[in-house]
Design a protein around this motif. Structure first.
Motif, PDB file in Angstrom:
ATOM      1  N   SER A   2      22.367  68.401  24.702  1.00 51.77           N
ATOM      2  CA  SER A   2      21.790  67.203  25.306  1.00 51.77           C
ATOM      3  C   SER A   2      22.207  65.965  24.521  1.00 51.77           C
ATOM      4  N   GLY A  12      17.003  63.447  27.521  1.00 55.30           N
ATOM      5  CA  GLY A  12      15.729  64.117  27.279  1.00 55.30           C
ATOM      6  C   GLY A  12      14.708  63.661  28.303  1.00 55.30           C
ATOM      7  N   LYS A  54      14.324  69.224  31.387  1.00 57.91           N
ATOM      8  CA  LYS A  54      13.384  70.300  31.057  1.00 57.91           C
ATOM      9  C   LYS A  54      13.227  71.267  32.227  1.00 57.91           C
ATOM     10  N   LEU A  96      16.295  73.497  32.431  1.00 55.40           N
ATOM     11  CA  LEU A  96      16.275  74.504  31.367  1.00 55.40           C
ATOM     12  C   LEU A  96      15.309  75.632  31.724  1.00 55.40           C
ATOM     13  N   CYS A 137      18.543  74.812  24.749  1.00 59.88           N
ATOM     14  CA  CYS A 137      19.020  73.431  24.663  1.00 59.88           C
ATOM     15  C   CYS A 137      19.073  73.027  23.194  1.00 59.88           C
ATOM     16  N   THR A 180      20.267  69.718  20.591  1.00 54.42           N
ATOM     17  CA  THR A 180      20.591  68.292  20.530  1.00 54.42           C
ATOM     18  C   THR A 180      20.498  67.814  19.098  1.00 54.42           C
ATOM     19  N   GLN A 223      13.993  64.058  21.473  1.00 55.79           N
ATOM     20  CA  GLN A 223      14.007  64.930  22.655  1.00 55.79           C
ATOM     21  C   GLN A 223      13.306  66.257  22.373  1.00 55.79           C
ATOM     22  N   VAL A 224      13.485  66.770  21.173  1.00 53.90           N
ATOM     23  CA  VAL A 224      12.850  68.034  20.797  1.00 53.90           C
ATOM     24  C   VAL A 224      11.364  67.807  20.534  1.00 53.90           C
ATOM     25  N   CYS A 252      13.897  69.370  25.025  1.00 50.71           N
ATOM     26  CA  CYS A 252      14.960  70.248  24.522  1.00 50.71           C
ATOM     27  C   CYS A 252      14.319  71.095  23.426  1.00 50.71           C
ATOM     28  N   GLN A 253      14.838  72.297  23.194  1.00 49.61           N
ATOM     29  CA  GLN A 253      14.151  73.199  22.267  1.00 49.61           C
ATOM     30  C   GLN A 253      14.573  73.072  20.803  1.00 49.61           C
TER      31      GLN A 253
END
Length: 175
Positions: free
Chosen positions: A105, A110, A115, A118, A125, A127, A132-133, A138-139
């Motif tokens: 990403s 994000g 999401k 995904l 994911c 990044t 974003q996490v 994103c994970q």
């Protein structure tokens, strides 16, 4: 990114401007090796060819260029942990219909749209945009610059039904 070097000597202060350098790629070869090892820790790990969607947001300045730089960073024959990595750039607006096993990403992607894709694709994911996490879009946050730092959003991982081996979860920080 412009850089300015300031030198202080016994004579005084001298300001010098270096020529503008291109920003380094957001993912370098070390990051890509870490990405491959991270994918190996998915339970069960992917096999064969892993299609990696490098997602950009055309509404965000620089996002598409970031994606292009990441895709170009991959060697044409990228193989890590026994599987081939095949990156391709895709606009956020087209992510739901793309065929992929994992996502990188870029800036501005994000979103709830990412999401959802995904979760639908049960894809990991990665990044280097920590926000974003932290927000659960994103994970995995990952960077090797200046040192390796990997963080996992376990809730986002669970929502996408992506599971990691215990050894991986022990090595990373959980948000």
């Amino acid at each position: 990114m412009r850089r300015c070097v300031v030198a202080i000597s016994a004579v005084g202060c001298v300001f010098c401007t270096a020529p503008a350098e291109a920003d380094p790629p957001s993912f370098n070869s070390k990051d890509l090796a870490i990405l491959g090892q991270t994918l190996h820790f998915i339970d069960p790990p992917p096999g064969g060819t892993v299609r990696i969607a490098v997602v950009y947001n055309s509404a965000i300045a620089g996002s598409q260029e970031e994606a292009k730089g990441i895709v170009e960073e991959f060697p044409s024959d990228a193989t890590v942990s026994g599987f081939s990595l095949k990156p391709f750039a895709v606009n956020l607006d087209q992510i739901e219909t793309a065929a992929f096993n994992a996502v990188i990403s870029t800036d501005g992607t994000g979103t709830a749209q990412l999401k959802q894709a995904l979760n639908t694709h049960h894809a990991a994911c990665v990044t280097n945009h920590l926000e974003q996490v932290a927000a659960g879009f994103c994970q995995i946050y990952m960077t090797s610059q200046p040192s390796v730092d990997i963080r996992l959003n376990q809730s986002a991982s669970d929502a996408a039904d992506v599971h990691f081996a215990t050894a991986f979860r022990i090595m990373v920080r959980t948000l």
